[in-house]
Scaffold this active site. Structure first.
Site, PDB file in Angstrom:
ATOM      1  N   HIS A 241      -5.646   2.190  -6.318  1.00 13.73           N
ATOM      2  CA  HIS A 241      -5.651   1.855  -4.851  1.00 13.73           C
ATOM      3  C   HIS A 241      -4.614   0.972  -4.144  1.00 13.73           C
ATOM      4  O   HIS A 241      -3.915   1.760  -3.321  1.00 13.73           O
ATOM      5  CB  HIS A 241      -7.132   1.188  -4.291  1.00 13.73           C
ATOM      6  CG  HIS A 241      -7.380   1.152  -2.984  1.00 13.73           C
ATOM      7  ND1 HIS A 241      -8.041   1.975  -2.418  1.00 13.73           N
ATOM      8  CD2 HIS A 241      -6.815   0.056  -2.244  1.00 13.73           C
ATOM      9  CE1 HIS A 241      -7.943   1.322  -0.897  1.00 13.73           C
ATOM     10  NE2 HIS A 241      -7.127   0.425  -0.820  1.00 13.73           N
ATOM     11  N   GLU A 242      -4.425  -0.168  -4.789  1.00 10.57           N
ATOM     12  CA  GLU A 242      -3.293  -1.012  -4.141  1.00 10.57           C
ATOM     13  C   GLU A 242      -2.031  -0.492  -4.487  1.00 10.57           C
ATOM     14  O   GLU A 242      -0.808  -0.501  -3.729  1.00 10.57           O
ATOM     15  CB  GLU A 242      -3.475  -2.220  -4.767  1.00 10.57           C
ATOM     16  CG  GLU A 242      -4.889  -3.070  -4.423  1.00 10.57           C
ATOM     17  CD  GLU A 242      -4.822  -3.244  -3.102  1.00 10.57           C
ATOM     18  OE1 GLU A 242      -4.193  -3.148  -2.234  1.00 10.57           O
ATOM     19  OE2 GLU A 242      -6.238  -3.217  -2.545  1.00 10.57           O
ATOM     20  N   HIS A 245      -1.054   1.653  -1.426  1.00 10.73           N
ATOM     21  CA  HIS A 245      -0.165   0.811  -0.426  1.00 10.73           C
ATOM     22  C   HIS A 245       0.976   0.652  -0.671  1.00 10.73           C
ATOM     23  O   HIS A 245       1.940   0.613  -0.048  1.00 10.73           O
ATOM     24  CB  HIS A 245      -1.140  -0.479  -0.197  1.00 10.73           C
ATOM     25  CG  HIS A 245      -2.615  -0.400   0.563  1.00 10.73           C
ATOM     26  ND1 HIS A 245      -2.598   0.399   1.552  1.00 10.73           N
ATOM     27  CD2 HIS A 245      -3.885  -0.722  -0.177  1.00 10.73           C
ATOM     28  CE1 HIS A 245      -3.955   0.333   1.830  1.00 10.73           C
ATOM     29  NE2 HIS A 245      -4.737  -0.193   0.911  1.00 10.73           N
ATOM     30  N   HIS A 248       3.156   3.458   0.132  1.00  9.66           N
ATOM     31  CA  HIS A 248       3.392   3.599   1.419  1.00  9.66           C
ATOM     32  C   HIS A 248       4.485   2.718   2.076  1.00  9.66           C
ATOM     33  O   HIS A 248       5.369   3.305   2.904  1.00  9.66           O
ATOM     34  CB  HIS A 248       1.953   2.939   2.207  1.00  9.66           C
ATOM     35  CG  HIS A 248       1.935   3.517   3.543  1.00  9.66           C
ATOM     36  ND1 HIS A 248       0.691   3.236   4.122  1.00  9.66           N
ATOM     37  CD2 HIS A 248       2.844   4.085   4.315  1.00  9.66           C
ATOM     38  CE1 HIS A 248       0.949   3.637   5.437  1.00  9.66           C
ATOM     39  NE2 HIS A 248       2.069   4.337   5.735  1.00  9.66           N
TER      40      HIS A 248
END
Ligand code: ZN
Length: 309
Positions: A241-242, A245, A248
């Site tokens: 999940h991290e 980011h 991104h």
């Protein structure tokens, strides 16, 4: 509430929690809330919006109150059906234990735990040997990103770090050019904030000519010296999940740093991370990293099915 055996106490705590700041006296916030609502409505009207929700949503990807309501209307029926099914499972346990009462909101967490144990019988400790940290990072998180985007990673031990535990990886585009630096700060320590998050220490900007320096911060307990770091499945999905980011931030391609990476509307910012989280359980990816740290043997199918459930 998940561990309180005394039903009356569960109900008392639930009631106390729901009535916080609305019982009269100096901590009663109801008048404050009412004046906030009024001021927000006034602001929306002054700026030409029908109401506060329309004003807030104008800057989000959803765009309009209608769009939000449409999505909520789609979500509600399956969510209610799911809650009903869970209530039935819970009621079965209550009845089997001779409870003679109907499940209430205050009972939910306590019995959900029991349902979970009964249905899945999942012992996290059985899984951890298959999730050794370096393996999860290289053959899971990095592997998925390489397959999807062609990016490659090289550890840089020559760069300074703020603590000896921190690892730095240079990230390269498919053509071999520099993309970003990625810092791995996975271990818990006493002065670290709880939870997990991604941070851009340098934001990408073509105006300033900067390339991204992005870190992922988790809170995985550090094992004793010489012992391997064996992650829980939740920690594994958090790492994916991290890293969503982080991607991104690394793939950012803007002029002004103000708009770099995760500086996007709030109802979009979790999209890349949610998508990346999905790869943790993707069969092709999972097969590549979920291997026993001693024997190299793959995660057994039976355990795998329980993880997915
Ligand atoms: Zn997130």
């Amino acid at each position: 509430l998940a561990s309180l055996k005394n039903r009356a106490l569960r109900q008392r705590i639930m009631d106390a929690s729901l009535n916080r700041a609305s019982k009269g006296g100096e901590f009663d916030n109801r008048a404050v809330v009412a004046s906030m609502v009024k001021l927000r409505a006034e602001r929306a009207a002054m700026l030409g919006y029908a109401n506060h929700a329309a004003y807030v949503l104008a800057d989000e990807t959803a765009g309009s109150v209608e769009a939000v309501n449409r999505l909520l209307a789609q979500l509600a029926p399956p969510a209610v059906a799911n809650a009903r099914a869970e209530a039935a499972d819970i009621q079965k346990i209550i009845d089997a234990e001779g409870g003679k009462f109907q499940v209430s909101a205050a009972d939910w967490a306590f019995y959900t735990e029991k349902v979970r144990k009964q249905k899945f019988d999942l012992d996290e400790e059985q899984l951890r040997p298959y999730f050794e940290m370096d393996n999860v990072l290289r053959n899971g998180v990095f592997y998925a990103a390489n397959k999807l985007y062609g990016i490659t990673f090289k550890e840089r031990k020559d760069l300074p770090v703020y603590l000896p535990d921190i690892r730095v990886f240079e990230v390269f585009n498919e053509d071999g050019s520099h993309l970003a630096l990625f810092l791995v700060d996975y271990y818990a320590r006493s002065n670290k904030r709880g939870g997990a998050w991604a941070n851009a220490y340098v934001a990408q900007s073509s105006l300033l000519g900067t390339s991204p320096v992005i870190a992922n911060h988790l809170n995985i307990p550090k094992p004793a010296d010489g012992e391997p770091t064996l992650m829980t499945y939740e920690e594994v999905t958090t790492a994916f999940h991290e890293f969503g980011h982080a991607l991104h931030g690394m793939f950012s391609n803007v002029k002004y740093p103000r708009f770099a990476g995760t500086s996007v509307p709030r109802d979009f910012v979790e999209y890349p991370s949610q998508v990346n989280e999905m790869w943790a359980a993707w069969p092709e990816v999972l097969k590549n990293y979920a291997k026993h740290y001693k024997t190299g043997e793959p995660l057994p199918q039976a355990l795998l099915d329980k993880v997915k459930a």
